[in-house]
Design a protein around this motif. Structure first.
Motif, PDB file in Angstrom:
ATOM      1  N   THR A  83      56.806   2.054  49.728  1.00  0.00           N
ATOM      2  CA  THR A  83      57.093   2.981  50.891  1.00  0.00           C
ATOM      3  C   THR A  83      56.335   2.431  52.279  1.00  0.00           C
ATOM      4  N   PRO A  84      57.098   2.836  53.285  1.00  0.00           N
ATOM      5  CA  PRO A  84      56.495   2.448  54.626  1.00  0.00           C
ATOM      6  C   PRO A  84      55.434   3.163  54.757  1.00  0.00           C
ATOM      7  N   THR A  85      54.437   2.746  55.801  1.00  0.00           N
ATOM      8  CA  THR A  85      53.093   3.654  56.066  1.00  0.00           C
ATOM      9  C   THR A  85      53.475   4.611  56.911  1.00  0.00           C
ATOM     10  N   ILE A  88      54.549   7.739  54.601  1.00  0.00           N
ATOM     11  CA  ILE A  88      53.215   8.320  53.968  1.00  0.00           C
ATOM     12  C   ILE A  88      52.648   9.114  54.961  1.00  0.00           C
ATOM     13  N   ARG A  89      52.460   8.705  56.274  1.00  0.00           N
ATOM     14  CA  ARG A  89      51.995   9.567  57.358  1.00  0.00           C
ATOM     15  C   ARG A  89      52.931  10.847  57.272  1.00  0.00           C
ATOM     16  N   LEU A 114      46.560   5.755  52.413  1.00  0.00           N
ATOM     17  CA  LEU A 114      46.455   5.324  53.995  1.00  0.00           C
ATOM     18  C   LEU A 114      45.052   4.592  54.143  1.00  0.00           C
ATOM     19  N   ASP A 115      43.936   5.022  53.679  1.00  0.00           N
ATOM     20  CA  ASP A 115      42.741   4.242  53.988  1.00  0.00           C
ATOM     21  C   ASP A 115      42.718   3.047  53.324  1.00  0.00           C
ATOM     22  N   ILE A 117      45.578   1.282  52.660  1.00  0.00           N
ATOM     23  CA  ILE A 117      46.377   0.138  53.669  1.00  0.00           C
ATOM     24  C   ILE A 117      45.900  -0.378  54.722  1.00  0.00           C
ATOM     25  N   ASP A 118      44.975   0.677  55.399  1.00  0.00           N
ATOM     26  CA  ASP A 118      44.032   0.118  56.703  1.00  0.00           C
ATOM     27  C   ASP A 118      43.296  -0.880  56.069  1.00  0.00           C
ATOM     28  N   SER A 121      44.837  -4.107  55.537  1.00  0.00           N
ATOM     29  CA  SER A 121      45.573  -4.796  56.468  1.00  0.00           C
ATOM     30  C   SER A 121      44.599  -5.082  57.511  1.00  0.00           C
ATOM     31  N   ARG A 127      44.786   4.338  62.163  1.00  0.00           N
ATOM     32  CA  ARG A 127      45.978   5.422  61.841  1.00  0.00           C
ATOM     33  C   ARG A 127      45.829   6.076  63.184  1.00  0.00           C
TER      34      ARG A 127
END
Length: 127
Positions: A83-85, A88-89, A114-115, A117-118, A121, A127
């Motif tokens: 799923t692309p970020t 998700i947002r 999301l946290d 992923i951050d 990355s 975000r």
């Protein structure tokens, strides 16, 4: 003796039999035109979950699944590594004003994903 007839199951699935659709989706390959027919805006929840559960699920199919207003489906979209970020947002923001516990849990889960992923990355707070 009756056996599995792929064409009969495909025809039943395309005609709206969600159980036949789930059987078709469990096969290792599904013809693109059949997959396209199963991905309708009014697909049964089990069909949507079947599409998302396939190893060959694509970001486009996940985006289609995200159009459903169902916490179980949206949670599976959020949890899928393909799923692309931004999607998700979008899901997190879509449920931000819902107070029922299931939506609160989904929003919190999306925040955790999301946290992560951050962190992974290197874009802390990006975000």
């Amino acid at each position: 003796m009756s056996g599995y007839d792929a064409e009969s199951f495909e025809a039943a699935a395309i005609a709206g039999d969600w159980k036949a659709a789930v059987a078709v989706l469990s096969r290792s390959t599904v013809r693109p035109e059949v997959m396209g027919a199963l991905m309708s805006p009014d697909a049964h929840v089990e069909v949507v979950l079947g599409v998302m559960g396939r190893p060959d699920v694509t970001p486009e199919r996940l985006a289609w699944a995200a159009t459903f207003d169902n916490a179980q489906i949206l949670g599976r979209v959020v949890s899928n590594p393909k799923t692309p970020t931004p999607l998700i947002r979008e899901i997190r923001d879509k449920v931000a004003d819902r107070d029922a516990p299931i939506w609160v849990h989904l929003r919190e889960y999306a925040d955790r994903v999301l946290d992560r992923i951050d962190r992974e990355s290197g874009l802390h707070g990006g975000r």
